[in-house]
Scaffold this motif. Sequence first.
Motif, short mmCIF file in Angstrom:
data_model
loop_
_atom_site.label_atom_id
_atom_site.label_comp_id
_atom_site.label_asym_id
_atom_site.label_seq_id
_atom_site.Cartn_x
_atom_site.Cartn_y
_atom_site.Cartn_z
N VAL A 49 0.97 -1.18 -0.07
CA VAL A 49 0.00 -0.05 0.12
C VAL A 49 0.98 1.14 0.13
CG1 VAL A 49 -1.58 1.23 1.36
CG2 VAL A 49 -1.83 -1.15 1.23
N SER A 50 2.19 1.36 0.90
CA SER A 50 2.67 2.50 0.88
C SER A 50 3.94 2.27 1.57
CB SER A 50 2.09 3.61 1.80
OG SER A 50 1.78 3.26 3.12
N THR A 51 5.03 2.99 1.17
CA THR A 51 6.21 2.91 2.02
C THR A 51 6.92 4.27 2.09
OG1 THR A 51 7.66 3.11 -0.10
CG2 THR A 51 7.16 0.70 0.81
N ALA A 52 7.17 4.85 3.19
CA ALA A 52 7.66 5.84 3.48
C ALA A 52 8.75 6.14 4.47
CB ALA A 52 6.25 6.62 4.21
N GLU A 53 9.97 6.88 4.19
CA GLU A 53 10.95 6.86 5.17
C GLU A 53 10.69 7.54 6.25
OE1 GLU A 53 15.83 8.06 4.80
OE2 GLU A 53 14.49 7.64 3.02
N VAL A 54 10.99 7.02 7.49
CA VAL A 54 10.87 7.84 8.61
C VAL A 54 12.19 7.95 9.44
CG1 VAL A 54 8.70 6.87 8.91
CG2 VAL A 54 10.59 5.73 9.80
N GLY A 55 13.27 7.76 8.93
CA GLY A 55 14.64 7.79 9.68
C GLY A 55 15.79 7.18 9.02
N ARG A 56 16.97 7.36 9.24
CA ARG A 56 18.38 6.76 8.89
C ARG A 56 19.02 6.24 9.99
NH1 ARG A 56 18.26 5.79 3.63
NH2 ARG A 56 20.65 6.22 3.50
N SER A 57 19.89 5.05 9.53
CA SER A 57 20.65 4.45 10.61
C SER A 57 22.09 4.41 10.03
CB SER A 57 19.88 3.24 11.21
OG SER A 57 20.94 2.32 12.09
N GLU A 58 22.97 4.69 10.75
CA GLU A 58 24.62 4.34 10.32
C GLU A 58 24.92 2.95 10.48
OE1 GLU A 58 26.16 6.73 8.56
OE2 GLU A 58 24.26 7.95 8.78
N THR A 59 24.32 2.30 11.54
CA THR A 59 24.75 0.75 11.58
C THR A 59 23.68 0.07 11.70
OG1 THR A 59 24.61 1.31 13.88
CG2 THR A 59 26.63 1.58 12.79
N PRO A 60 23.69 -1.14 11.48
CA PRO A 60 22.46 -2.01 11.50
C PRO A 60 21.86 -2.51 12.93
CG PRO A 60 24.46 -3.54 10.93
CD PRO A 60 24.86 -1.92 11.00
N SER A 61 20.73 -2.36 13.23
CA SER A 61 20.21 -2.80 14.51
C SER A 61 20.50 -4.15 14.74
CB SER A 61 18.62 -2.29 14.60
OG SER A 61 18.43 -0.99 14.37
N LEU A 62 20.50 -4.96 13.46
CA LEU A 62 20.65 -6.36 13.70
C LEU A 62 21.43 -6.90 12.68
CD1 LEU A 62 16.90 -7.48 14.10
CD2 LEU A 62 18.53 -7.28 15.96
N ARG A 63 22.53 -7.79 12.98
CA ARG A 63 22.95 -8.66 11.96
C ARG A 63 22.19 -9.14 11.07
NH1 ARG A 63 28.67 -11.38 14.07
NH2 ARG A 63 28.80 -11.28 11.67
N SER A 64 22.85 -9.36 9.79
CA SER A 64 22.42 -9.97 8.72
C SER A 64 23.46 -10.89 8.03
CB SER A 64 21.60 -9.30 7.87
OG SER A 64 21.29 -9.95 6.56
N ALA A 65 23.60 -12.14 8.00
CA ALA A 65 24.75 -12.73 7.20
C ALA A 65 24.86 -12.37 5.95
CB ALA A 65 24.68 -14.15 7.51
N TRP A 66 23.29 -12.42 5.34
CA TRP A 66 23.17 -12.08 3.88
C TRP A 66 23.80 -10.66 3.62
CZ3 TRP A 66 20.71 -8.58 0.99
CH2 TRP A 66 20.33 -8.66 -0.37
N ALA A 67 23.35 -9.75 4.28
CA ALA A 67 23.85 -8.25 4.10
C ALA A 67 25.35 -8.36 4.05
CB ALA A 67 23.26 -7.27 5.06
N GLU A 68 25.92 -8.96 5.26
CA GLU A 68 27.20 -8.89 5.27
C GLU A 68 27.99 -9.70 4.02
OE1 GLU A 68 28.06 -10.48 9.03
OE2 GLU A 68 27.04 -8.95 10.14
N ARG A 69 27.56 -10.64 3.56
CA ARG A 69 28.13 -11.33 2.40
C ARG A 69 28.05 -10.59 1.18
NH1 ARG A 69 24.84 -15.89 4.28
NH2 ARG A 69 23.45 -15.60 2.42
N LYS A 70 26.95 -9.79 1.05
CA LYS A 70 26.90 -8.61 -0.01
C LYS A 70 27.57 -7.37 0.20
CE LYS A 70 23.48 -11.00 -2.29
NZ LYS A 70 23.72 -11.71 -3.68
N GLY A 71 28.48 -7.23 1.23
CA GLY A 71 29.17 -6.15 1.68
C GLY A 71 28.21 -4.91 1.74
N LEU A 72 26.98 -4.97 2.35
CA LEU A 72 25.93 -3.81 2.31
C LEU A 72 26.29 -3.25 3.76
CD1 LEU A 72 22.84 -5.46 0.83
CD2 LEU A 72 24.43 -3.93 -0.29
N THR A 73 27.49 -2.42 3.96
CA THR A 73 27.74 -2.06 5.22
C THR A 73 27.35 -0.56 5.42
OG1 THR A 73 29.89 -1.53 4.38
CG2 THR A 73 29.42 -3.75 5.43
N GLY A 74 26.93 0.03 4.70
CA GLY A 74 26.88 1.47 4.52
C GLY A 74 25.43 1.93 5.33
N PRO A 75 25.17 3.20 5.18
CA PRO A 75 23.88 3.84 5.85
C PRO A 75 22.61 3.04 5.46
CG PRO A 75 25.15 5.61 5.27
CD PRO A 75 25.64 4.31 4.45
#
Length: 418
Positions: A49-75
């Motif tokens: 139905v909708s997506t709306a940005e409400v904030g930004r985070s410099e570091t992940p709140s939770l670890r994700s092995a998938w994201a780490e394998r992809k090198g997704l370390t930025g904001p």
Amino acid sequence: MIRAAYLVETPCPIADVAAMMAGEQSAGTFMRVEGETDALRARFGATVVSTAEVGRSETPSLRSAWAERKGLTGPRGIYRVVIDYPEDNVGVNLPTLASVVAGNLYDLGEVTGLKLLDVSVTPEYRARYDLPAMGISGTRASAGVQGRPMFGTIIKPNIGLAPDQIADLVQRLCEAGTDFVKDDEIAGTHPHAPVQDRIRAVMDRVRRHRDRSGKLVMVAFNITDETDAMRRHADLLAAEEGTCAMVSLNWVGLSAVQTLRRHSGLAIHGHRNGFGGMGRHPLLGMGVRAYQVLYRLAGIDHMHVHGMGGKFSDLDEDVTEAALHCLQPMGEGDDRVMPIFSSGQWAGTLPHTLAQIGSDDLMFLSGGGIMAHPGGPAAGLVSLRQAHEAVVAGVSLADHARAHPELAQALATFGPKG
């Protein structure tokens, strides 16, 4: 449609993640498969139905092995995502409903934080699920309390007393004028105090008090157990003329609560102990509105919401949101549930509670605020009623206490020191 709202943290494009969430929880998977026709998707696919940005985070709140394998370390962005699910994907099946709106979403590699904030259903769909047996009006009628909050307390010590000792205490509380008494959440069917023995001993005193006074005090016995045992306990409680069964919702689960609801006309006093494990993290678990929707669909009558300025971690606005949701109908009829305020509550926390909620349709439970009152439990209960009188009269507790010693003692004992 069944609508769910989420808070999602992700380093990936939110449109892709939201589409993946909708597919994962409906007709799709990570890639199209044989038989997944356009017609099938149109009928059974969930809709973003909708997506709306409400904030930004410099570091992940939770670890994700998938994201780490992809090198997704930025904001990463934090988004509010709303998805509609077809009712036909669920039918009338509460565990499946919970699986659809939550399920594997917490485990998606693309998200480093996800919280189910809210679930809403149409009145017509709500009508297909169980309603409270008593709700607010039935609870008030059963306890004989109108025009003010219901006041009550908790068995203290919460464990260690024998059935006859508990019965003696309940008798004292009945004579002191309580509306309601409940077991603690850790009170089960202990070797030293089996629940069936507690029910028989306590209800004997409650009936005797009713025969003398005309008032049937509502006692919530903790019958939390496996499902068949809960049904047996409920049958005994009803045979002893009891009116209320307490259940630790999170540890028996949605299906067991539904089964108990359909088996018994007792008020189900829903205790949410353990909810902090689901709700305290801002980007993990389940928000209180989503949580309460699921258990309200199971047919509970009362819901714990903690308390204002209490001993737990909740902000006052968290408690207010939970209580106001209890008081909002979900369907066409009156399916509201009684919000239960507890945790460090006493006469001094009542005015703020009533101001925030704007209603007397609540149960206000004080453990120490009644049991530890220097004048005894009767004086503790009187102090609560005097605090309510002050609110109705529009005067401060301090001013009202000048002519009301029980309230004055409560302020001196439980109020700020120095």
